[in-house]
Design a protein around this motif. Sequence first.
Motif, PDB file in Angstrom:
ATOM      1  N   PRO A 463      74.269  83.850  24.439  1.00  7.89           N
ATOM      2  CA  PRO A 463      74.555  82.496  23.956  1.00  7.89           C
ATOM      3  C   PRO A 463      74.028  82.313  22.532  1.00  7.89           C
ATOM      4  O   PRO A 463      73.118  83.018  22.094  1.00  7.89           O
ATOM      5  N   ILE A 464      74.599  81.357  21.813  1.00 10.42           N
ATOM      6  CA  ILE A 464      74.224  81.155  20.410  1.00 10.42           C
ATOM      7  C   ILE A 464      72.743  80.833  20.263  1.00 10.42           C
ATOM      8  O   ILE A 464      72.072  81.349  19.364  1.00 10.42           O
ATOM      9  N   ASP A 465      72.197  79.985  21.144  1.00 10.29           N
ATOM     10  CA  ASP A 465      70.785  79.622  20.985  1.00 10.29           C
ATOM     11  C   ASP A 465      69.873  80.830  21.208  1.00 10.29           C
ATOM     12  O   ASP A 465      68.857  80.988  20.522  1.00 10.29           O
ATOM     13  N   GLY A 466      70.229  81.712  22.142  1.00 12.54           N
ATOM     14  CA  GLY A 466      69.447  82.927  22.340  1.00 12.54           C
ATOM     15  C   GLY A 466      69.553  83.867  21.159  1.00 12.54           C
ATOM     16  O   GLY A 466      68.571  84.504  20.756  1.00 12.54           O
ATOM     17  N   PHE A 467      70.743  83.943  20.577  1.00 11.51           N
ATOM     18  CA  PHE A 467      70.955  84.783  19.399  1.00 11.51           C
ATOM     19  C   PHE A 467      70.131  84.279  18.220  1.00 11.51           C
ATOM     20  O   PHE A 467      69.452  85.054  17.534  1.00 11.51           O
ATOM     21  N   GLU A 468      70.161  82.965  17.985  1.00 12.41           N
ATOM     22  CA  GLU A 468      69.402  82.379  16.874  1.00 12.41           C
ATOM     23  C   GLU A 468      67.901  82.551  17.081  1.00 12.41           C
ATOM     24  O   GLU A 468      67.154  82.702  16.108  1.00 12.41           O
ATOM     25  N   GLU A 469      67.463  82.529  18.314  1.00 12.64           N
ATOM     26  CA  GLU A 469      66.042  82.713  18.602  1.00 12.64           C
ATOM     27  C   GLU A 469      65.551  84.073  18.116  1.00 12.64           C
ATOM     28  O   GLU A 469      64.413  84.214  17.666  1.00 12.64           O
ATOM     29  N   VAL A 470      66.429  85.071  18.176  1.00 10.55           N
ATOM     30  CA  VAL A 470      66.050  86.431  17.784  1.00 10.55           C
ATOM     31  C   VAL A 470      66.258  86.668  16.291  1.00 10.55           C
ATOM     32  O   VAL A 470      65.369  87.172  15.608  1.00 10.55           O
ATOM     33  N   VAL A 471      67.429  86.322  15.760  1.00  8.67           N
ATOM     34  CA  VAL A 471      67.772  86.711  14.383  1.00  8.67           C
ATOM     35  C   VAL A 471      67.670  85.566  13.386  1.00  8.67           C
ATOM     36  O   VAL A 471      67.830  85.781  12.184  1.00  8.67           O
ATOM     37  N   GLY A 472      67.410  84.353  13.852  1.00  8.63           N
ATOM     38  CA  GLY A 472      67.306  83.224  12.945  1.00  8.63           C
ATOM     39  C   GLY A 472      68.653  82.578  12.679  1.00  8.63           C
ATOM     40  O   GLY A 472      69.697  83.043  13.129  1.00  8.63           O
ATOM     41  N   LYS A 473      68.623  81.506  11.913  1.00  7.32           N
ATOM     42  CA  LYS A 473      69.844  80.759  11.616  1.00  7.32           C
ATOM     43  C   LYS A 473      70.563  81.376  10.420  1.00  7.32           C
ATOM     44  O   LYS A 473      69.971  82.065   9.601  1.00  7.32           O
ATOM     45  N   GLY A 474      71.843  81.098  10.320  1.00  5.53           N
ATOM     46  CA  GLY A 474      72.652  81.618   9.227  1.00  5.53           C
ATOM     47  C   GLY A 474      74.085  81.189   9.419  1.00  5.53           C
ATOM     48  O   GLY A 474      74.383  80.253  10.167  1.00  5.53           O
ATOM     49  N   CYS A 475      75.004  81.881   8.743  1.00  2.81           N
ATOM     50  CA  CYS A 475      76.418  81.555   8.885  1.00  2.81           C
ATOM     51  C   CYS A 475      76.923  82.043  10.232  1.00  2.81           C
ATOM     52  O   CYS A 475      76.846  83.231  10.544  1.00  2.81           O
ATOM     53  N   MET A 476      77.455  81.109  11.029  1.00  2.00           N
ATOM     54  CA  MET A 476      78.007  81.438  12.339  1.00  2.00           C
ATOM     55  C   MET A 476      79.374  80.788  12.517  1.00  2.00           C
ATOM     56  O   MET A 476      79.765  80.419  13.621  1.00  2.00           O
ATOM     57  N   ARG A 477      80.110  80.657  11.426  1.00  2.00           N
ATOM     58  CA  ARG A 477      81.426  80.031  11.510  1.00  2.00           C
ATOM     59  C   ARG A 477      82.381  80.841  12.380  1.00  2.00           C
ATOM     60  O   ARG A 477      83.268  80.275  13.017  1.00  2.00           O
ATOM     61  N   CYS A 478      82.221  82.163  12.407  1.00  2.00           N
ATOM     62  CA  CYS A 478      83.091  82.959  13.281  1.00  2.00           C
ATOM     63  C   CYS A 478      82.797  82.676  14.747  1.00  2.00           C
ATOM     64  O   CYS A 478      83.588  83.029  15.628  1.00  2.00           O
ATOM     65  N   LEU A 479      81.674  82.019  15.025  1.00  2.70           N
ATOM     66  CA  LEU A 479      81.328  81.616  16.389  1.00  2.70           C
ATOM     67  C   LEU A 479      81.712  80.163  16.654  1.00  2.70           C
ATOM     68  O   LEU A 479      81.348  79.598  17.687  1.00  2.70           O
ATOM     69  N   GLY A 480      82.434  79.550  15.703  1.00  6.68           N
ATOM     70  CA  GLY A 480      82.886  78.172  15.876  1.00  6.68           C
ATOM     71  C   GLY A 480      81.850  77.132  15.527  1.00  6.68           C
ATOM     72  O   GLY A 480      82.030  75.946  15.821  1.00  6.68           O
ATOM     73  N   LYS A 481      80.756  77.550  14.857  1.00  3.89           N
ATOM     74  CA  LYS A 481      79.669  76.627  14.546  1.00  3.89           C
ATOM     75  C   LYS A 481      79.520  76.513  13.039  1.00  3.89           C
ATOM     76  O   LYS A 481      79.263  77.507  12.352  1.00  3.89           O
ATOM     77  N   ASP A 482      79.679  75.303  12.491  1.00  4.91           N
ATOM     78  CA  ASP A 482      79.565  75.107  11.055  1.00  4.91           C
ATOM     79  C   ASP A 482      78.095  75.040  10.645  1.00  4.91           C
ATOM     80  O   ASP A 482      77.191  74.975  11.488  1.00  4.91           O
ATOM     81  N   HIS A 483      77.865  75.050   9.329  1.00  9.30           N
ATOM     82  CA  HIS A 483      76.492  75.105   8.825  1.00  9.30           C
ATOM     83  C   HIS A 483      75.667  73.889   9.242  1.00  9.30           C
ATOM     84  O   HIS A 483      74.441  73.976   9.351  1.00  9.30           O
ATOM     85  N   ASP A 484      76.332  72.747   9.449  1.00  4.98           N
ATOM     86  CA  ASP A 484      75.597  71.542   9.848  1.00  4.98           C
ATOM     87  C   ASP A 484      75.389  71.462  11.354  1.00  4.98           C
ATOM     88  O   ASP A 484      74.858  70.469  11.863  1.00  4.98           O
ATOM     89  N   GLY A 485      75.800  72.506  12.076  1.00  7.22           N
ATOM     90  CA  GLY A 485      75.638  72.527  13.525  1.00  7.22           C
ATOM     91  C   GLY A 485      76.835  72.001  14.278  1.00  7.22           C
ATOM     92  O   GLY A 485      76.923  72.150  15.500  1.00  7.22           O
ATOM     93  N   GLY A 486      77.780  71.361  13.559  1.00  2.31           N
ATOM     94  CA  GLY A 486      78.971  70.833  14.208  1.00  2.31           C
ATOM     95  C   GLY A 486      80.028  71.902  14.427  1.00  2.31           C
ATOM     96  O   GLY A 486      79.844  73.075  14.106  1.00  2.31           O
ATOM     97  N   ARG A 487      81.151  71.480  14.950  1.00  2.00           N
ATOM     98  CA  ARG A 487      82.244  72.409  15.245  1.00  2.00           C
ATOM     99  C   ARG A 487      82.974  72.788  13.959  1.00  2.00           C
ATOM    100  O   ARG A 487      83.344  71.924  13.161  1.00  2.00           O
ATOM    101  N   TYR A 488      83.175  74.077  13.766  1.00  2.00           N
ATOM    102  CA  TYR A 488      83.894  74.568  12.586  1.00  2.00           C
ATOM    103  C   TYR A 488      85.394  74.465  12.838  1.00  2.00           C
ATOM    104  O   TYR A 488      85.890  74.897  13.883  1.00  2.00           O
ATOM    105  N   ASP A 489      86.133  73.896  11.869  1.00  2.00           N
ATOM    106  CA  ASP A 489      87.562  73.658  12.069  1.00  2.00           C
ATOM    107  C   ASP A 489      88.441  74.470  11.128  1.00  2.00           C
ATOM    108  O   ASP A 489      89.656  74.257  11.064  1.00  2.00           O
ATOM    109  N   GLY A 490      87.842  75.416  10.389  1.00  2.00           N
ATOM    110  CA  GLY A 490      88.632  76.272   9.512  1.00  2.00           C
ATOM    111  C   GLY A 490      88.951  75.663   8.165  1.00  2.00           C
ATOM    112  O   GLY A 490      89.644  76.279   7.356  1.00  2.00           O
TER     113      GLY A 490
END
Length: 510
Positions: A463-490
């Motif tokens: 899951p995204i929260d488990g991934f961020e716990e290990v590697v930290g925050k960054g660009c995750m738009r390919c995971l559907g998550k925009d930089h502000d934490g909202g849904r990325y719409d392309g």
Amino acid sequence: MCGIVGAYSVNWENVIPLTCISAQFEQNRGGIYPQGVGLSDGRQTYTSSEPASQFYPRYFKSPQRHMSIAGLRYGTDGSRTDEGNIPPIEVDLGGLKTHICHNGQIPYASVLRDWIETKTSYKHKRTTDTETLAAFLLNKISEKGNVADGAKELVRELEDAAFSVVAIMPNENTLVAFRDRNGYRPLYVYQNDKRGLYAIASEDPALSNNPYINMDDGDIREVQPGEVIVIDTNGLKSHPSATPLIAPTPCKFERIYFARPDTDDGLVCDNRIRLGKKLHELNPVDGFYHVIPDSESGDYAAMGYAHASGMPMYKATPKERYPIRLQDGASLAQRSFMTFDDISRRSLAGSRLKLNRLVADRDVFVTDSVIRGTVIRQNLNLLHAMGAKEVHVRVTFPPTTDVCHQGIDFRGAHELVMGKIDPDILDIYKNSHEVDQINAAMQEWANVYTQGSPNVASFCYMPIDGFEEVVGKGCMRCLGKDHDGGRYDGQIKLPPFLREFSGREYIQYY
């Protein structure tokens, strides 16, 4: 996603061998046939579609120059088969010249291209966005009157674009390197003031492992997001970003797939092992199994899973290590993600050693990512052929739901395996990022494909929260998550000067 290298000697040492060796340390990043590799000494550019290990050794002795750059292309913009797109790219704007290598992608390159051809005398000759970036750099240098201020203005104006750049300015006898303010793509610098030697590379092992670089007298550090580095006969001068972002967003797919495991002083390897341990914490398997990695980028995650579970790990499907050349020049010892189509990916995924005795009836298969689904299908076939009857799949990267516009090669959502599951389930996931329904859908998808041979007993993404716990925050738009934490719409917001020019605020990337 490309590999770039540069070197400069104040004392006129020949840096061509240094550049050529560092470039070969970045073969994980690009240069796959036929996208090409290249070298420039500021006077002449040499390019080829052949493998880096064949191309670069030819230039160790000639030419002899005190500055040079090299690029290994993994094309995400423009034709992949046009030899004119192989870096370094030479651009001349009104007598101002540059030779440039670029890692990343300008998502609004088409609008920027129109701006350049309207506002300047330059007319494009290629389809790659590297040419567009080079022309814009020369335009800014011309406006500002010097290389440093021109590069700083480019970094400031090109918002939300991915670029790590190294370029030679032959008229100024200068090498310049810079990185976008988000820090999407990696970049490192070696500085040895005592020797007057400086080098740039996409990953630090390309510098620290180079025999022409003496680590006793110099230091390697990461180029900071938005930083501009100018190297000339006076040495190296760093120009930090005048408008730094509070929270840069480096690409996290780098950490689990593209980067060498020894990058960032080995932190990439550590991240992958910790992701494997986290996968076991979140998705353990009861009983005795063999842990099988998806070699090679899944090796360290499988080590972590095996260590946390107490189960043995066996490399049952290692990749062929020695290049197998085909008639058209391609090699079967390539990374399947970087190839053009599913036919090539299936061919490369199948070019693995099959060590049957290392597979048990019941196995946990650990992979770094499932993007298009091509390789996981091949691996399930391999495991079945080697005697596996029950397989639990564990994936360190969360579900890839969207197209990346920052230089990762997802050409369209239709390519992604997420496009093959129920749209309603996908929509729920993109709003909640809860993986349970996605896991169940992927287990069903895998079993339909394998027809129960082997039985895919579970399929679990990180899951995204488990991934961020290990590697930290960054660009995750390919995971559907925009930089502000909202849904990325392309949607990509254009920089102010392009909004004014085009009359549009956004472009729809996909």
